[in-house]
Design a protein around this motif. Structure first.
Motif: not given
Length: 426
Positions: A251-266
């Motif tokens: 679950q921590n890994e998923i949270t980290s991936l979601e944050k990275k995805s948001a940064t890439q989207t920006r």
């Protein structure tokens, strides 16, 4: 070697910790429930069940050493002969020492980064031997809690004279000994059944069954079953804890991936705004087209990275679902195991009850033929004219020990039975 389970390499140290939780729970499950087995010193003719599993850190997977797994007997030389390892000393050592030796030698022989973990449990004790004035002297399998009386009962009891009151008395004693053995075994099953019921109902303590209310060693039987239940509960909690730890890491890994995805989207949004401005300049001939192409390539690369991040997050979610299913299966398997064990205990109790009734009938028949002789035996609950001696080998030296009916018998012992005044067997 056969691969037990292969997953994506565990790059995160936290996931490695969870994996080691799992392998620790696995070997706890394979280990014997009786604590005294860990201190038991092996000897010739003991049979061991060996299983070796290796955790490969670089691959993030378990490997099963199928070529070594199996049952092995301690040979006449006191050694075990194992594939890859050859002969290794076993006599006088414990199963834990053998397990460590196997892991160390495999790691040294093959130059392994991680030491393989070996599970060594006692599959079958070395036999005992009954000699002298027993009905059928010879070799017999050993079982825990064996006493001299039970051992002699295995050999058919004391040697009987062809006829007369003395023969009837010995017949009575034999039937009485066999009955007592089966009664003790049935009492253990009563305690085991009570423990199984408590586990099935999720209780913290075992209720003493009514069948053991007047039994002298009832408290010891219940304490043994309580220890078994505690060990099983600890094993289950450890397995579930390992699964929950793995789920939290994922679950921590998923949270980290979601944050990275948001940064890439920006970053994509910023790149597109830049492309829009460059495009207007390019239309007026103020910017070369290569810069437009570079910006478009950057946007494409960022979009590809987002797809990779989404795929990794989806895989982690699937692993979380599988871990949850593993926890459910663990509970279902335990419930099925408890139900099967209880059913078997009920069947064994019924069978022992029939045997006890049979031997009680034989005792009644002996009483009818020679009431005084059989009554004397029943009142004394012993055999005055019979003496017992145990021949036991300790540290390579053989010695004789004077024994009574209740003296514990150990694997490899020779129980000598002598009846005063009884003619020798030709």
């Amino acid at each position: 070697m056969t691969e037990l389970r292969t997953r994506q390499p565990l790059q995160d140290p936290r996931r490695l910790s969870a994996a080691f939780f799992l392998i620790a729970a696995f070997f706890l499950m394979l280990s014997p429930l009786r604590a005294d087995a860990a201190e038991y010193q092996l000897g010739v003719m003991d049979k061991l069940r060996i299983r070796v599993v290796e955790w490969r850190t670089a691959e993030g997977a378990f490997r099963d050493w199928a070529a070594i797994n199996g049952d092995y007997a301690v040979g006449a030389s006191g050694k075990l002969s194992l594939p890859f390892i050859g002969e290794t000393e076993a006599a006088g050592r414990t199963t834990a020492e053998i397990a460590k030796t196997i892991g160390d030698q495999l790691q040294q022989k093959f130059g392994l980064l991680d030491r393989p973990d070996a599970s060594v449990e006692l599959a079958e004790y070395r036999p005992i031997f009954i000699a002298g004035d027993a009905q059928t002297p010879g070799q017999y399998p050993y079982s825990p809690d064996l006493t001299v009386l039970k051992a002699v009962s295995l050999a058919g009891g004391l040697r009987r004279t062809p006829e007369g009151a003395q023969g009837v008395e010995r017949n009575f004693i034999t039937a009485e000994g066999n009955r007592d053995v089966y009664v003790a075994e049935r009492n253990r099953l009563y305690a085991k059944r009570a423990r199984l019921v408590a586990e099935m109902e999720g209780k913290d303590r075992i209720e003493a069954p009514k069948e053991l209310q007047d039994v002298q060693d009832a408290q010891a039987l219940m304490a043994e079953e309580a220890s078994i239940m505690q060990t099983r509960d600890q094993r289950m909690r450890l397995q579930l804890t390992a699964i929950e730890d793995l789920k939290r890491l994922l679950q921590n890994e998923i949270t980290s991936l979601e944050k990275k995805s948001a940064t890439q989207t920006r970053q994509i949004e910023l790149a597109r705004e830049e492309l829009k401005g460059i495009g207007n300049l390019a239309d007026r001939g103020l910017v070369v087209n290569s810069r437009v192409l570079t910006t478009e390539q950057k946007i494409a690369d960022l979009e590809g990275k987002i797809l990779d991040l989404d795929t990794a997050a989806l895989r982690a979610k699937q692993d979380i679902n599988k871990a949850g299913q593993d926890a459910t299966n663990l509970g279902n398997d335990r419930a099925a195991e408890l139900a099967a064990q209880r059913q078997q205990a009920e069947a064994d109790i019924a069978g022992l009850t029939l045997k006890i009734e049979m031997y009680q009938g034989l005792m009644a028949e002996a009483l009818s033929k020679a009431p005084e002789a059989a009554a004397r035996s029943a009142a004394a609950n012993s055999v005055p004219q019979a003496t017992f001696t145990i021949v036991r080998t300790t540290d390579g030296k053989s010695g004789e020990i004077s024994a009574e009916e209740g003296t514990p018998v150990l694997p490899g012992d020779v129980v000598k039975v002598t009846i005063a005044g009884l003619p020798a067997v030709n």
